[in-house]
Design an enzyme around this catalytic site. Sequence first.
Site, PDB file in Angstrom:
ATOM      1  N   GLU A 119      39.423  48.656  33.239  1.00 43.85           N
ATOM      2  CA  GLU A 119      39.621  48.591  34.692  1.00 43.85           C
ATOM      3  C   GLU A 119      38.396  49.098  35.445  1.00 43.85           C
ATOM      4  O   GLU A 119      38.520  49.935  36.352  1.00 43.85           O
ATOM      5  CB  GLU A 119      40.877  49.378  35.089  1.00 43.85           C
ATOM      6  N   GLU A 267      47.942  45.492  29.635  1.00 46.90           N
ATOM      7  CA  GLU A 267      48.837  46.652  29.711  1.00 46.90           C
ATOM      8  C   GLU A 267      50.019  46.297  30.596  1.00 46.90           C
ATOM      9  O   GLU A 267      49.839  45.726  31.675  1.00 46.90           O
ATOM     10  CB  GLU A 267      48.141  47.867  30.351  1.00 46.90           C
TER      11      GLU A 267
END
Length: 482
Positions: A119, A267
């Site tokens: 991220e 995720e």
Amino acid sequence: MFCRWVIVIMMMSDILVWNYVEGLGVNWGTQATHPLKADTIVEMLKDNGIGKVKLFDADDETMSALGGSGIEVMVGIPNNQLLEMSNYDRALQWVRKNITRYNFKSGGVNIKYVAVGNEPFLKSYNNSFLNVTFPALQNIQNALNELGLGDSIKATVPSNADIYGYPDPNNAVPSSGIFRPDLSNLMTQIVQFLNKNNAPFTVNIYPFLSLYENDNFPFDYAFFDGVTNPLNDNGILYTNVFDANFDTLVSALKSIGFGNMEILVGEVGWPTDGNKNANIQNALRFYNGLLPKLSSNKGTPKRNGYIEVYLFGLIDEDAKAIAPGNFERHWGIFSFDGKPKFPMHVSSKNGENKLLVGAKNVHYLDPKWCMFNPNSNNLSKLDDNINYACTYADCTPLGDGSSCNDLDANGKASYAFNMYYQVQNQNDLACDFEGLAMITTNNISTSTCDFIIQINPSSSSSLLPSFVVFLFVGVVTYLNMC
Ligand SMILES: *[C@@H]1O[C@H](CO)[C@@H](O)[C@H](O)[C@H]1NC(C)=O
Ligand SMILES: *[C@@H]1O[C@H](CO)[C@@H](O)[C@H](O)[C@H]1NC(C)=O
Ligand SMILES: *[C@@H]1O[C@H](CO)[C@@H](O)[C@H](O)[C@H]1NC(C)=O
Ligand SMILES: *[C@@H]1O[C@H](CO)[C@@H](O)[C@H](O)[C@H]1NC(C)=O
Ligand SMILES: *[C@@H]1O[C@H](CO)[C@@H](O)[C@H](O)[C@H]1NC(C)=O
């Protein structure tokens, strides 16, 4: 009461029948004070038929334990190594050391992906990784290609959903999805590069965070069992934020000409403690919707079919940073010691559906706890001592809406003291707290709050069996000799 039990049993049989998901992955994070041995975890993955893992680094113990398991692996490069990887020779060195070394047929690691950063474009990182991520991605994939691994191993950049959105916030429907304007050029370059290398786009989707970040978020929309007011996107009705989020990405990719790019969900999951919405019931409700949805291979309104998904996460991590929230340490489908938190199953073995099974050969410290000494008469230092304990140990279950929040003041002190004592491996000196604490052999857990015993860090799960085998061989040899 009887009826409630019947319903619970019926719900459990639903779990038994529907939740088997082919090819489900899990995220294996290791930020724990007392991590289980990598071998123990790999056995647990195998026992549960989990065939894919996503890692956040390329730790040697983890990689070695995965060797020969056949489990498909996404290896990770942490954000703080991205700058280095923007140098090609350094990237080549990383690939040689952390990929090539394990990438052999018999006994090697079945590496499928490299996650370049985690991220990196998150708004809260203030663009720290803006200029290094794409060069790192290119260098890692080009190094894989140069070493002849590019056909089987693909580099990808796991991104958070905050890289895309809607041009008009008042018309936030999936079909109007675009990349964040400040990232649009960069994302176009990245996506072109992924496409050239047949690599997937990886996105992390968090319905829990949608709820956490916005008090007005419609609660049921975070789950999968229907809403009264679906989101109407030109006639397509969205009843859960997972689908809407995924399809917003599909639209964003389409807006730059890559509407068919493969998407992995890197995720997705639900935490079980540390926030009013983070508990076992909600996690179970979430997974009881997500897993049947995945196993049905229906996909989303814009993308029908199988979606490759990695649950977050495998196991609780008591040393994770809690800047994003106290729930950060409680994402596991297994608790810190490898016990399943709730009845669900992620795979079927030999065609028969099984509930999650826990880790084997877990060795604990002795059954003793540290507690507040009720005979203490001077409490002026109590708060300081609790703060000290909670600085070095995990006290997140004490917060609002969390599992140990109901304890009285003494109970809370005991909880903090015990967590510190366990993190310190039950060192006697770690249960003093200026005379405010004492050791007990009574289990002081309550029905909602577990006063844990930590894992024994010195017990080796592999040493003991080989020692037993050694003894056994010795005895057999002795008997044969006689
Ligand atoms: C291999 O990965 C490990 C763990 O992520 C990292 O610490 C190390 O720097 C990497 N090795 C090289 C040569 O880059
Ligand atoms: C980003 O900026 C904010 C506000 O300036 C600051 O509080 C925060 O620590 C910064 N975060 C990082 C990762 O640099
Ligand atoms: C990234 O590069 C651009 C263009 O060279 C520059 O203006 C910007 O300051 C850099 N950003 C960071 C965070 O280094
Ligand atoms: C309690 O302990 C503090 C610090 O040790 C001390 O300053 C204070 O006088 C004590 N109070 C009583 C009532 O003994
Ligand atoms: C202590 O009690 C709790 C709650 O009854 C239980 O879950 C836990 O396993 C017990 N711990 C030990 C070490 O016996």
